[in-house]
Design an enzyme around this catalytic site. Sequence first.
Site, PDB file in Angstrom:
ATOM      1  CE1 TYR A   1      -5.405   3.618   8.638  1.00 48.70           C
ATOM      2  CE2 TYR A   1      -5.919   3.874  10.974  1.00 48.70           C
ATOM      3  CZ  TYR A   1      -5.139   3.260   9.843  1.00 48.70           C
ATOM      4  OH  TYR A   1      -4.187   2.359  10.093  1.00 48.70           O
TER       5      TYR A   1
ATOM      6  CE1 TYR B   1      -1.222   3.681   9.473  1.00 51.12           C
ATOM      7  CE2 TYR B   1      -0.416   2.912   7.342  1.00 51.12           C
ATOM      8  CZ  TYR B   1      -1.261   2.678   8.437  1.00 51.12           C
ATOM      9  OH  TYR B   1      -2.170   1.794   8.503  1.00 51.12           O
TER      10      TYR B   1
ATOM     11  N   PRO C   1      -4.372  -0.126  18.485  1.00 52.35           N
ATOM     12  CG  PRO C   1      -6.108  -1.468  17.916  1.00 52.35           C
ATOM     13  CD  PRO C   1      -5.584  -0.710  19.140  1.00 52.35           C
TER      14      PRO C   1
ATOM     15  CE  LYS D   1       3.952   3.084  13.622  1.00 52.31           C
ATOM     16  NZ  LYS D   1       4.458   2.771  12.219  1.00 52.31           N
TER      17      LYS D   1
ATOM     18  CG  HIS E   1      -2.080  -0.870   1.295  1.00 50.89           C
ATOM     19  ND1 HIS E   1      -3.275  -0.480   1.155  1.00 50.89           N
ATOM     20  CD2 HIS E   1      -2.105  -2.315   0.792  1.00 50.89           C
ATOM     21  CE1 HIS E   1      -3.943  -1.660   1.128  1.00 50.89           C
ATOM     22  NE2 HIS E   1      -3.261  -2.553   0.820  1.00 50.89           N
TER      23      HIS E   1
HETATM   24  C1  LIG Z   1      -7.006  -8.824  19.143  1.00 50.33           C
HETATM   25  C2  LIG Z   1      -5.694  -8.005  18.812  1.00 50.33           C
HETATM   26  C3  LIG Z   1      -5.508  -7.511  17.535  1.00 50.33           C
HETATM   27  C4  LIG Z   1      -4.523  -6.743  17.355  1.00 50.33           C
HETATM   28  N1  LIG Z   1      -4.385  -5.946  16.158  1.00 50.33           N
HETATM   29  C5  LIG Z   1      -3.229  -5.487  15.908  1.00 50.33           C
HETATM   30  C6  LIG Z   1      -3.336  -4.630  14.466  1.00 50.33           C
HETATM   31  O1  LIG Z   1      -4.214  -4.273  14.063  1.00 50.33           O
HETATM   32  N2  LIG Z   1      -2.187  -3.831  14.272  1.00 50.33           N
HETATM   33  C7  LIG Z   1      -1.034  -4.006  15.044  1.00 50.33           C
HETATM   34  O2  LIG Z   1       0.079  -3.616  14.896  1.00 50.33           O
HETATM   35  N3  LIG Z   1      -1.041  -4.778  16.286  1.00 50.33           N
HETATM   36  C8  LIG Z   1      -2.162  -5.401  16.681  1.00 50.33           C
HETATM   37  N4  LIG Z   1      -2.092  -6.234  17.801  1.00 50.33           N
HETATM   38  C9  LIG Z   1      -1.026  -6.535  18.453  1.00 50.33           C
HETATM   39  C10 LIG Z   1      -0.170  -7.340  17.913  1.00 50.33           C
HETATM   40  O3  LIG Z   1      -0.858  -8.489  17.560  1.00 50.33           O
HETATM   41  C11 LIG Z   1       1.028  -7.914  18.900  1.00 50.33           C
HETATM   42  O4  LIG Z   1       1.834  -6.267  19.294  1.00 50.33           O
HETATM   43  C12 LIG Z   1       2.159  -8.753  18.772  1.00 50.33           C
HETATM   44  O5  LIG Z   1       1.328 -10.015  18.717  1.00 50.33           O
HETATM   45  C13 LIG Z   1       3.244  -8.953  19.558  1.00 50.33           C
HETATM   46  O6  LIG Z   1       3.915 -10.058  19.465  1.00 50.33           O
HETATM   47  P1  LIG Z   1       4.631 -10.677  20.716  1.00 50.33           P
HETATM   48  O7  LIG Z   1       5.397 -11.800  20.105  1.00 50.33           O
HETATM   49  O8  LIG Z   1       5.354  -9.583  21.449  1.00 50.33           O
HETATM   50  O9  LIG Z   1       3.483 -11.258  21.477  1.00 50.33           O
HETATM   51  P2  LIG Z   1       2.325 -12.492  21.211  1.00 50.33           P
HETATM   52  O10 LIG Z   1       1.719 -12.192  19.763  1.00 50.33           O
HETATM   53  O11 LIG Z   1       1.285 -12.162  22.212  1.00 50.33           O
HETATM   54  O12 LIG Z   1       3.196 -13.576  21.538  1.00 50.33           O
HETATM   55  C14 LIG Z   1       3.542 -14.245  22.929  1.00 50.33           C
HETATM   56  C15 LIG Z   1       3.428 -15.727  22.968  1.00 50.33           C
HETATM   57  O13 LIG Z   1       3.716 -16.226  24.105  1.00 50.33           O
HETATM   58  C16 LIG Z   1       2.890 -17.436  24.341  1.00 50.33           C
HETATM   59  N5  LIG Z   1       3.267 -17.290  25.928  1.00 50.33           N
HETATM   60  C17 LIG Z   1       2.501 -16.666  26.920  1.00 50.33           C
HETATM   61  N6  LIG Z   1       2.517 -17.003  28.030  1.00 50.33           N
HETATM   62  C18 LIG Z   1       3.708 -18.029  27.934  1.00 50.33           C
HETATM   63  C19 LIG Z   1       4.468 -18.803  29.037  1.00 50.33           C
HETATM   64  N7  LIG Z   1       4.255 -18.683  30.159  1.00 50.33           N
HETATM   65  N8  LIG Z   1       5.152 -19.632  28.465  1.00 50.33           N
HETATM   66  C20 LIG Z   1       5.478 -19.824  26.978  1.00 50.33           C
HETATM   67  N9  LIG Z   1       4.735 -19.030  26.103  1.00 50.33           N
HETATM   68  C21 LIG Z   1       3.947 -18.270  26.454  1.00 50.33           C
HETATM   69  C22 LIG Z   1       1.713 -16.958  23.990  1.00 50.33           C
HETATM   70  O14 LIG Z   1       0.848 -18.140  23.409  1.00 50.33           O
HETATM   71  C23 LIG Z   1       2.070 -16.268  22.468  1.00 50.33           C
HETATM   72  O15 LIG Z   1       2.300 -17.222  21.408  1.00 50.33           O
HETATM   73  C24 LIG Z   1      -3.350  -6.800  18.105  1.00 50.33           C
HETATM   74  C25 LIG Z   1      -3.438  -7.658  19.262  1.00 50.33           C
HETATM   75  C26 LIG Z   1      -4.639  -8.230  19.682  1.00 50.33           C
HETATM   76  C27 LIG Z   1      -4.714  -8.896  20.875  1.00 50.33           C
END
Ligand SMILES: Cc1cc2nc3c(=O)[nH]c(=O)nc-3n(C[C@H](O)[C@H](O)[C@H](O)COP(=O)(O)OP(=O)(O)OC[C@H]3O[C@@H](n4cnc5c(N)ncnc54)[C@H](O)[C@@H]3O)c2cc1C
Length: 387
Positions: A200, A378, A287, A291, A72
């Site tokens: 948006y 962005y 969201p 980011k 995009h």
């Molecule tokens: C519903 C929703 C919608 C979103 N929409 C957007 C969006 O549109 N745009 C955007 O940029 N961001 C969005 N986000 C945020 C984005 O998805 C997160 O910032 C991203 O997933 C972060 O990645 P991470 O690896 O830090 O954490 P996570 O993706 O949360 O991964 C953490 C992992 O650790 C695992 N875990 C948890 N506890 C334990 C444990 N004790 N032992 C071992 N493993 C464990 C979990 O199962 C998971 O797989 C959204 C988040 C949610 C919840």
Amino acid sequence: METQIGIVGAGPAGLMLGLLLERHGIDSVILETRDRQYVEQRVRAGVLEQNTVDLMHELEVGDRLEREGLEHHGINLRHLGETHYVPMTELTGRSITVYGQQEVVKDLVAARLKGRASLLFEVSDVALHDIDSGRPRISFVHDGSEHELACDFVAGCDGFHGICRSAISPEVLTELEYTYPFAWLGILAEAAPATEELIYAWHEHGFALYSMRSPQVSRLYLQVAADEDLAAWSEDRIWNELELRLGHVNTGPIFEKGITPMRSFVVSPLQHGRLFLCGDAAHIVPPTGAKGLNLAVNDARLLAAALHDRFESGDEARLEAYSRTALRRVWRAQDFSNYMTQLLHNLGGGAFEHGLQVSRLEYIARSESAARSLAENYVGLPAASDF
Ligand SMILES: Cc1cc2nc3c(=O)[nH]c(=O)nc-3n(C[C@H](O)[C@H](O)[C@H](O)COP(=O)(O)OP(=O)(O)OC[C@H]3O[C@@H](n4cnc5c(N)ncnc54)[C@H](O)[C@@H]3O)c2cc1C
């Protein structure tokens, strides 16, 4: 069991860190509580900054992204029925790519499993020990047996609800949180998007976002009350409200529906002893600025480079600076996400607040400097920049 880096969590942060370390020849073990199918199906983010896309290509996990991702070059800002296009690529030379987080996760899991590095799904009772010492340990249960993993360093990549953050004493950790008084109701629908670029929209009923996941699937969001009952939203009500706030939308069967709270959260520092926090374990953004996923990837990039220095030459300068360096970009993203949220949501502040929002939207439409500032945030400031 022993390894150089024990990684807790196989989300984007943990998987990306694992892959980067593997490319540097650093051994790691990833522990994940959920099963593979669950992490590969979890619908979340979908907008990748140019930095994230570039990194996936650098790590040779970008083939499917190249084929299936939708590049995009701008976004539409809509207010009271009028739409203004912000040409991001023209203003910054950079772009974003729409590609579901679950697709990124699938690509990273496949790359991890292709090599010989460990990735254990369905672990339980994960606990950290001796993070202050030179040899931290992670205990966990897998396949019904208890295990202990001795590591040089631990990366807490276990998301907002994980256990790693709480392994750091509250006396050391500062937690800052702001919860917005509204939420997003998001849907995925089998409907070809009626727009090429994201829309948006500010509307007196509340914000709405028109986005997509593929040429056949639309991803749409509505601002709703923080305590909204999902059951109160029939398909008809959702489509009517989307049409009202966004103008024309293409409808189709809804196959995913959920409510996302809107919150800003940051802890500091991101390091204690030999534990380093990455991604949602350390910070959450609303969201609106797209980011969250990109910040998680950026943390992994910074931490992997710092660990590489440490193992290659014993140089700990970047490791010691990790928290400070990563937080600089985290706060930039916090500010931008807050700015987009304040700009486009009905904040409940009445006519004065709306007057400010109209003025800001007009400023973006009329001033190239204002539009460029929005666009560069962005698409994401370059990875090599000081943010
Ligand atoms: C519903 C929703 C919608 C979103 N929409 C957007 C969006 O549109 N745009 C955007 O940029 N961001 C969005 N986000 C945020 C984005 O998805 C997160 O910032 C991203 O997933 C972060 O990645 P991470 O690896 O830090 O954490 P996570 O993706 O949360 O991964 C953490 C992992 O650790 C695992 N875990 C948890 N506890 C334990 C444990 N004790 N032992 C071992 N493993 C464990 C979990 O199962 C998971 O797989 C959204 C988040 C949610 C919840």
